[in-house]
Design an enzyme around this catalytic site. Sequence first.
Site, mmCIF file in Angstrom:
data_model
loop_
_atom_site.group_PDB
_atom_site.id
_atom_site.type_symbol
_atom_site.label_atom_id
_atom_site.label_comp_id
_atom_site.label_asym_id
_atom_site.label_seq_id
_atom_site.Cartn_x
_atom_site.Cartn_y
_atom_site.Cartn_z
ATOM 1 N N SER A 126 57.399 17.866 -25.879
ATOM 2 C CA SER A 126 57.023 16.737 -25.128
ATOM 3 C C SER A 126 58.425 15.994 -24.673
ATOM 4 C CB SER A 126 56.378 15.537 -26.233
ATOM 5 O OG SER A 126 56.323 14.294 -25.659
ATOM 6 N N GLU A 128 59.198 13.237 -24.907
ATOM 7 C CA GLU A 128 59.500 12.143 -25.909
ATOM 8 C C GLU A 128 60.538 12.705 -26.825
ATOM 9 O OE1 GLU A 128 58.533 9.053 -26.425
ATOM 10 O OE2 GLU A 128 57.228 8.748 -24.695
ATOM 11 N N TYR A 150 56.770 10.258 -33.140
ATOM 12 C CA TYR A 150 56.326 11.245 -32.163
ATOM 13 C C TYR A 150 57.540 12.092 -31.852
ATOM 14 C CZ TYR A 150 53.580 13.240 -28.582
ATOM 15 O OH TYR A 150 53.127 14.264 -27.669
#
Length: 323
Positions: A126, A128, A150
Amino acid sequence: MTTTFVTGVTGQDGTYLLERLLEEGTEVHGLVRPGDEAAPALRRRHPGVVLHEGDLGDLDALAALVADVAPDEVVNLAGISSVATSWAEPVLTARLSGLAVTALLESAYRLQESSGRPVRFLQASSAEIFGQPEVEPQDERTPLRPVNPYGSAKAFAHHQTAVYRGRGLHAATVILFNHESPLRPTTFVTRKITAAAAAIGRTGEGVIALGNLDARRDWGWAPDYVDAMVRALRHDVADDFVVATGRTHSVRDFAEAALRRAGVGDDWERFVTTDPRFVRPADASVLVGDPSKAERELGWRRTVEFEEVVARMVDHDLELVEG
């Protein structure tokens, strides 16, 4: 026949991947949670898929399942699916999005060693993981600096994939920037916006309560990103690939596009408000990916632009409102 084991098979990406693999003649095995309400419908639509109930957090059982299925390919799409949930369940996030990936990698590696045949592995990473990047756009060489549970769990899994690649496992990652479709649940801000916009467009009433309207993201079309997954999984050389559009839009832009598509017109702003409850404790800065490597080495191209992504989602939700 190729056998592929997919976790997260009932999610947005898993559904599109399942359909793609079945069309290619692949034998697909999917991991589903006990009591997953989406599983029966998935079986009805795709009777060829073999679903296995299991808990992603039960690492021993997960390893045993991989050994039993003995797939040629393992694709991990499962885990905690949102930043907001990761703040509420940080320990669970670390287990499901970090440790479980290690268990899958180790299982794939052991299967390869015991069977004497190559096993391919793909980890859905991801954007992120970049957190607060110092450069724009971000590519495969951008340092990892996650700012939420996350992103931290995904970063651990990303590093672990590289570790097993070093051991000789064909382990690739796709660093996925935001990608949307009508299959997104309404717990995601994009689908929350399009579902609410459709309702407002039909009734002229309501409001969309959002967090940081200025947060900017690189949004693409989910089936395009699943295409990149398959290309990365089947590529001759296992590596990391950023999958993105290279363009950003704000949450405000998304809301405006959705409301205009729903027929609200220039008066769209009165239907949008900021609610402190939806402001995250720490939010990643501007995340925008550079997909040059995926385009160059995988031959990947996006096919749907931002405005069309929003339009397709709104049109879907308008059909739901009317139907």
